[in-house]
Design a protein around this motif. Structure first.
Motif, PDB file in Angstrom:
ATOM      1  N   HIS A  83     -34.168  75.287  23.071  1.00 34.81           N
ATOM      2  CA  HIS A  83     -34.668  74.534  21.915  1.00 34.81           C
ATOM      3  C   HIS A  83     -34.544  73.028  22.109  1.00 34.81           C
ATOM      4  N   ARG A  90     -35.000  66.074  22.969  1.00 34.75           N
ATOM      5  CA  ARG A  90     -34.535  66.215  21.586  1.00 34.75           C
ATOM      6  C   ARG A  90     -34.197  67.679  21.298  1.00 34.75           C
ATOM      7  N   SER A  91     -33.033  67.932  20.708  1.00 35.50           N
ATOM      8  CA  SER A  91     -32.615  69.292  20.350  1.00 35.50           C
ATOM      9  C   SER A  91     -33.151  69.653  18.967  1.00 35.50           C
ATOM     10  N   PHE A  92     -33.564  70.922  18.842  1.00 33.16           N
ATOM     11  CA  PHE A  92     -34.105  71.415  17.580  1.00 33.16           C
ATOM     12  C   PHE A  92     -33.240  72.539  17.038  1.00 33.16           C
ATOM     13  N   SER A  93     -33.074  72.522  15.724  1.00 36.69           N
ATOM     14  CA  SER A  93     -32.372  73.593  15.026  1.00 36.69           C
ATOM     15  C   SER A  93     -33.356  74.714  14.720  1.00 36.69           C
ATOM     16  N   TRP A 108     -40.026  80.479  17.735  1.00 33.24           N
ATOM     17  CA  TRP A 108     -39.993  79.441  18.757  1.00 33.24           C
ATOM     18  C   TRP A 108     -40.827  79.945  19.920  1.00 33.24           C
ATOM     19  N   THR A 153     -41.865  66.214  13.925  1.00 34.57           N
ATOM     20  CA  THR A 153     -40.806  65.337  14.433  1.00 34.57           C
ATOM     21  C   THR A 153     -41.363  64.260  15.345  1.00 34.57           C
ATOM     22  N   HIS A 179     -34.722  74.498   8.439  1.00 32.74           N
ATOM     23  CA  HIS A 179     -34.458  73.929   9.751  1.00 32.74           C
ATOM     24  C   HIS A 179     -35.366  72.729  10.022  1.00 32.74           C
ATOM     25  N   ASN A 198     -34.437  68.976  11.330  1.00 33.70           N
ATOM     26  CA  ASN A 198     -35.017  68.411  12.544  1.00 33.70           C
ATOM     27  C   ASN A 198     -35.728  67.078  12.310  1.00 33.70           C
TER      28      ASN A 198
END
Length: 376
Positions: free
Chosen positions: A192, A197-200, A207, A245, A267, A271
């Motif tokens: 993710h 960039r990390s995504f919740s 996903w 985002t 989420h 994000n």
């Protein structure tokens, strides 16, 4: 009170199990090729039937066995069980569980990777021609993250058999084939992380399953839309805010994201933070009462059935200068593109990606721009 399952009405004598020899024609949407067989050579004119054949390739001569069909059906389904004149694109399948009467998870294990992409490109082009009246060049691009078309599925579901073994379902069937493993399964879950960039994402939430898919799609949407500072953006079927985002970072303007799944919306708010307004609800219902002002850009990433007329017309009512349409089904894309054309939006860019190697599925990103009334 529960009802018994609806039974399919038999239209004449069943032809299931019968064998025919045929020359295979072009690929068709759905993971099969089209053939025509002579059903009764004793009558004039000769009776023939269209058959959708799996495990074959255009130009091959094969023996096929009918798996679905009767005398009254317009077309039959079949498996190629013996190949008499093979295509140069035919390869030995890497998986031992693929083929007729076996696991139905893959459509093209018998096809070289380059040829698989060519078949998918032909399908995308045919759907756009037939359903949207467009003749566009199409190239299906490879995406980093798989191993020669294998080991890309970061989420994999098996059927648990009573003896503890794993199973996969046959094509168009509830029957199960026992397997030791699926060669599409990735060695690790998705992390993710996209472009640093990390995504919740909720456990089990949506996903992209190919490791390279999120970055490829985000980069393509940004490239095609070319968002400018201050522009407003509407992100529809927004999921966890993947596109919202990045477009919010590019524009710094008003960004609104709409997603039906409430957990995904939770989420998405984590994000995108304060950069976007996230609303939970079916897209058509939300747009009927909210976000009715003009938007400069729209990102449209509908489910497999497409956005359909109501949503497309709600989008064009916002008068965006450009729409990035992310599509996992070329037929749905083509139908929606035809509706956009009725309202003066034309396809001005198209890219296609091989995010599902060994299967017939293909992902497209189309850029639609406003060019005038009734444009194509």
């Amino acid at each position: 009170m529960s009802r018994a399952p609806r039974q399919r009405r038999q239209r004449g004598r069943s032809r299931v199990g019968e064998t025919f020899r045929a020359e295979i024609g072009p690929v068709a949407h759905g993971g099969h090729c089209v053939a025509r067989v002579v059903t009764d050579p004793s009558v004039e004119p000769v009776e023939t039937r269209v058959v959708f054949v799996r495990h074959a390739l255009p130009g091959e001569v094969v023996d096929l066995v009918v798996t679905e069909g009767s005398d009254g059906d317009r077309f039959w389904r079949a498996d190629a069980v013996e190949v008499h004149e093979p295509s140069a694109d035919r390869v030995e399948p890497p998986c031992p569980y693929t083929g007729p009467d076996a696991c139905g998870g893959c459509d093209f294990q018998h096809v070289g990777l380059l040829a698989q992409r060519a078949l998918k490109a032909a399908v995308v082009r045919e759907q756009l021609t037939r359903l949207a009246g467009l003749d566009l060049p199409v190239t299906v691009e490879a995406v980093p993250g798989d191993q020669d078309g294998l080991r890309w599925r970061t989420r994999q579901r098996y059927v648990e058999l009573p003896d503890g073994r794993l199973g996969m379902r046959k094509h168009r069937s509830h029957d199960v084939v026992a397997v030791d493993e699926c060669l599409l399964e990735a060695p690790a879950d998705a992390d993710h992380v996209v472009l640093g960039r990390s995504f919740s994402v909720a456990p089990g939430g949506f996903w992209q399953v190919h490791p390279g898919a999120p970055e490829a799609l985000v980069s393509t949407v940004l490239e095609l839309l070319a968002p400018q500072p201050g522009e407003s953006v509407l992100d529809l079927y927004a999921g966890v805010g993947l596109f919202a985002t990045f477009v919010a970072e590019r524009t710094g303007g008003r960004v609104a994201a709409v997603e039906a799944d409430r957990e995904a919306c939770r989420h998405a708010r984590l994000n995108v933070g304060e950069r976007a307004d996230v609303t939970a609800g079916p897209v058509d219902r939300v747009l009927a009462t909210a976000y009715d002002e003009p938007f400069d850009l729209v990102v449209l990433d509908p489910p497999r059935e497409g956005a359909k007329r109501k949503v497309v017309e709600q989008v064009v009512d916002r008068a965006p200068r450009a729409v990035a349409y992310v599509a996992c089904d070329p037929a749905a894309l083509a139908r929606d593109v035809a509706i956009f054309a009725e309202h003066g939006y034309a396809v001005s860019g198209l890219r296609a990606f091989d995010l599902f190697p060994m299967t017939h599925h293909v992902e497209c990103v189309a850029l639609l721009t406003r060019v005038g009334p009734g444009a194509r």
